[in-house]
Design an enzyme around this catalytic site. Sequence first.
Site, short mmCIF file in Angstrom:
data_model
loop_
_atom_site.label_atom_id
_atom_site.label_comp_id
_atom_site.label_asym_id
_atom_site.label_seq_id
_atom_site.Cartn_x
_atom_site.Cartn_y
_atom_site.Cartn_z
N GLU A 1 18.69 17.55 -49.97
CA GLU A 1 19.10 19.09 -49.62
C GLU A 1 20.76 19.14 -49.21
O GLU A 1 21.28 20.24 -49.39
CB GLU A 1 18.42 19.37 -48.16
CG GLU A 1 16.79 19.95 -48.35
CD GLU A 1 16.10 18.73 -48.59
OE1 GLU A 1 14.66 19.11 -48.36
OE2 GLU A 1 16.37 17.52 -48.69
N GLU B 1 8.64 16.57 -48.15
CA GLU B 1 8.35 16.61 -46.98
C GLU B 1 7.14 16.96 -46.62
O GLU B 1 6.58 16.67 -45.64
CB GLU B 1 9.33 17.99 -46.15
CG GLU B 1 10.77 17.57 -46.12
CD GLU B 1 11.83 18.36 -45.68
OE1 GLU B 1 12.37 18.57 -44.66
OE2 GLU B 1 11.74 19.59 -46.38
N GLY C 1 11.52 19.85 -49.96
CA GLY C 1 10.43 20.19 -49.44
C GLY C 1 9.08 19.73 -49.68
O GLY C 1 8.09 19.55 -49.35
N ALA D 1 11.86 23.77 -52.08
CA ALA D 1 11.92 25.28 -51.83
C ALA D 1 12.06 25.92 -53.24
O ALA D 1 12.82 25.44 -54.09
CB ALA D 1 13.06 25.41 -50.90
#
Length: 266
Positions: A140, A120, A117, A72
């Site tokens: 995270e 992910e 992310g 992110a």
Amino acid sequence: MSGSEERYGEFVLVRRHGHVAELVLDRPKAMNAVSMAMARSIIAACAALGGDRDARVVVVTSSHERAFCVGADLKERNGMSDAELLRSRPLSRGAYTGVLELPMPTIAAVHGYALGGGFELALSCDVIVADGTAVVGLPEVSVGVIPGGGGTQLLPRRVGAARAAELIFSARRVEAPEARALGLVDELVEAGQDREAALALAARMAANSPVGLRAAKRALRLGHGLDLRTGLEVEDAAWRTVAFSGDRAEGVAAFNEKRSPEWPGE
């Protein structure tokens, strides 16, 4: 069309290699950090690919030489109010589910950093090909959040609950050899060869029945985690979607005639 390119927003490019579509993460100035604008680009590209019957396999790659995606965009997040962060959640979530829900097989080609992310997005693919420079992880909790792009659900499905817990709770980064040993990535290749290897694997997959590929993926995804009897019913339902298809008829005919099939894709 082979060799064609199409841009989705500013940060995603889709290239065509025959029946293989390459979804390129293309925000190199930020190492592909997923901003809200980039999330929109990923959503738009996945929506288009999901409805494209000519795309049999999708490969997710990066235009940055040292990173797949660093996760992110925390600089953007730092400027958001609580209300803005909440409003942005469906958009950021949609980028990850866009990749996860593509109906055809998907391959991530990972080099350099694939963190948070970014990892992910790779986990959302069916297969992860990584090169020797890859560094993966879900850090995270080290910045006060949790993996929110599917990581807490996808990682234990790959490596088991205890290993996923260790990796998520420690927030540690894992280099390529260990990542392969732990099953965080599926294929490890020489540095700089991840894209080439992923596209070659995609081409081998794309030579097969597009109806069969999508049905097999559906059975694999829907059947995972079910008891065996229920899973076999999921498989039977997927079989019924292909058993009377044009692809099945062509596949059987081509086998008996000792020729390569020409898939109708229906």
